[in-house]
Write an enzyme that holds these catalytic residues in place. Structure first.
Site, PDB file in Angstrom:
ATOM      1  N   ASP A  32      34.619  46.416  35.088  1.00 47.30           N
ATOM      2  CA  ASP A  32      34.602  45.514  36.361  1.00 47.30           C
ATOM      3  C   ASP A  32      34.611  46.419  37.567  1.00 47.30           C
ATOM      4  O   ASP A  32      35.050  47.414  37.589  1.00 47.30           O
ATOM      5  CB  ASP A  32      35.947  44.552  36.399  1.00 47.30           C
ATOM      6  CG  ASP A  32      35.873  43.503  35.148  1.00 47.30           C
ATOM      7  OD1 ASP A  32      34.962  43.635  34.500  1.00 47.30           O
ATOM      8  OD2 ASP A  32      36.813  42.843  35.192  1.00 47.30           O
ATOM      9  N   HIS A  83      30.975  39.298  39.398  1.00 45.52           N
ATOM     10  CA  HIS A  83      32.428  39.491  39.462  1.00 45.52           C
ATOM     11  C   HIS A  83      32.601  38.856  41.324  1.00 45.52           C
ATOM     12  O   HIS A  83      33.487  39.270  41.557  1.00 45.52           O
ATOM     13  CB  HIS A  83      32.707  40.771  39.346  1.00 45.52           C
ATOM     14  CG  HIS A  83      34.338  41.119  38.981  1.00 45.52           C
ATOM     15  ND1 HIS A  83      35.043  40.283  37.997  1.00 45.52           N
ATOM     16  CD2 HIS A  83      35.110  41.822  39.657  1.00 45.52           C
ATOM     17  CE1 HIS A  83      36.100  40.711  38.368  1.00 45.52           C
ATOM     18  NE2 HIS A  83      36.159  41.809  39.111  1.00 45.52           N
ATOM     19  N   HIS A  87      34.797  40.038  45.953  1.00 45.60           N
ATOM     20  CA  HIS A  87      35.884  40.293  44.983  1.00 45.60           C
ATOM     21  C   HIS A  87      37.399  39.536  45.757  1.00 45.60           C
ATOM     22  O   HIS A  87      38.387  39.948  45.843  1.00 45.60           O
ATOM     23  CB  HIS A  87      36.380  41.674  44.996  1.00 45.60           C
ATOM     24  CG  HIS A  87      37.136  42.061  43.613  1.00 45.60           C
ATOM     25  ND1 HIS A  87      38.596  42.460  43.629  1.00 45.60           N
ATOM     26  CD2 HIS A  87      36.668  42.385  42.358  1.00 45.60           C
ATOM     27  CE1 HIS A  87      38.800  42.708  42.460  1.00 45.60           C
ATOM     28  NE2 HIS A  87      37.805  42.436  41.576  1.00 45.60           N
ATOM     29  N   HIS A 171      37.715  49.209  34.251  1.00 49.94           N
ATOM     30  CA  HIS A 171      37.044  49.253  35.484  1.00 49.94           C
ATOM     31  C   HIS A 171      36.376  50.563  36.134  1.00 49.94           C
ATOM     32  O   HIS A 171      36.872  51.611  35.714  1.00 49.94           O
ATOM     33  CB  HIS A 171      38.172  48.885  36.497  1.00 49.94           C
ATOM     34  CG  HIS A 171      39.009  47.689  36.401  1.00 49.94           C
ATOM     35  ND1 HIS A 171      39.718  47.473  35.673  1.00 49.94           N
ATOM     36  CD2 HIS A 171      38.674  46.538  37.295  1.00 49.94           C
ATOM     37  CE1 HIS A 171      40.116  46.183  35.563  1.00 49.94           C
ATOM     38  NE2 HIS A 171      39.599  45.621  36.601  1.00 49.94           N
TER      39      HIS A 171
HETATM   40 ZN   LIG Z   1      37.825  43.018  39.597  1.00 50.11          ZN
END
Ligand SMILES: [Zn+2]
Length: 203
Positions: A32, A83, A87, A171
Site C-alpha cells: 500500500d 487506495h 489517502h 507498505h
Molecule cells: Zn494506506
C-alpha cells in the site's frame, strides 16, 4: 494484538475480500501507499529475484507524481489497485466526497480493485463502492509502518501466518522501509521454501 482483522469488521462488511480459497498454492502479497521512488524499485527487484508477483494499492497523487514508476509496476506484471487519491480516512467524509476521491484515483490507476486507507470506511461508502470495485482487505497485517516495532517483531507478524490463500499487507513507503528491508526477503524466502507462489490479485 490486531494482526488479524477484528471479527466485527468482517461481519459488518461481508462483501469485502479478506482472503482467497486455500485450495491453490498461491498467496497474495500487497503493498500500500506507493509508488515511492526510494522504496518501490527495491521492492520490485526483490519480487523479481523470487519470480514473485504482487498487488500494489497505489495512492492516486503518488501515481500522478511518479507515472513512470507506476508504469514500471504494471510492466513487471504486478496487479494494481486504488487506495484513494489523497489517502483519506472515510469515516469523517461525506460519502459523495469520499467516492469522488476514490474515483479520481481509479481514473489514473485503471483498476477494479480498491482498498480503503486505514480500513476506515463507513457502511454507506462501502455500499456505493462495492458496486464499482472489488474491495480487498487482508488477513495478515505486517504493521511494517509502525516505527516502534522492531524488524524481527514485524517478521513475527507475518511469517507464522503465511499459507495459501492469505492476503498480506506491506507498505512501499519510507515509514515502512526500516522493517520492510528485513521482512520482505524473509517472506519471499519462506514462501519459496514452502513451494508456494506469490500471485497478483486478478478478479
Ligand atoms: Zn494506506
Amino acid at each position: 494484538m490486531l494482526i488479524r482483522p477484528p471479527k466485527l469488521i468482517r461481519t459488518i462488511y461481508p462483501s469485502f475480500i479478506w482472503s482467497f480459497p486455500k485450495e491453490t498454492d498461491g498467496l497474495f502479497l500487497t503493498f500500500d501507499d506507493g509508488p515511492c521512488p526510494q522504496v518501490t524499485p527495491w521492492v520490485l527487484d526483490q519480487l523479481d529475484e523470487y519470480g514473485a508477483k504482487a498487488t500494489f494499492f497505489c495512492i492516486g497523487k503518488n501515481v500522478e507524481q511518479y507515472p513512470e514508476l507506476f508504469g514500471e509496476i504494471v510492466r513487471r506484471g504486478h496487479a494494481v489497485g486504488s487506495h484513494t487519491y489523497s489517502h483519506i480516512p472515510g469515516w469523517r467524509l461525506h460519502p459523495d466526497d469520499y467516492v469522488q476521491d476514490v474515483d479520481m484515483a481509479a481514473e489514473l490507476i485503471k483498476s477494479n480493485l480498491y482498498r480503503p486507507p486505514y480500513a476506515k470506511i463507513t457502511r454507506r461508502q462501502a455500499d456505493i463502492l462495492s458496486l464499482r470495485y472489488n474491495i480487498v482487505m487482508w488477513n495478515i497485517l505486517s504493521r511494517d509502518y509502525n516505527r516502534k516495532l522492531g524488524h524481527k517483531a514485524c517478521a513475527r507478524n507475518v511469517l507464522p501466518y503465511l499459507s495459501p490463500g492469505t492476503i498480506t499487507v506491506f507498505h512501499d513507503s519510507m515509514k515502512a522501509s526500516k522493517n520492510l528491508w528485513y521482512v520482505l526477503p524473509k517472506t519471499l524466502e519462506a514462501v519459496s521454501k514452502a513451494g508456494w507462489k506469490c500471485k497478483p490479485i486478478l478478479i
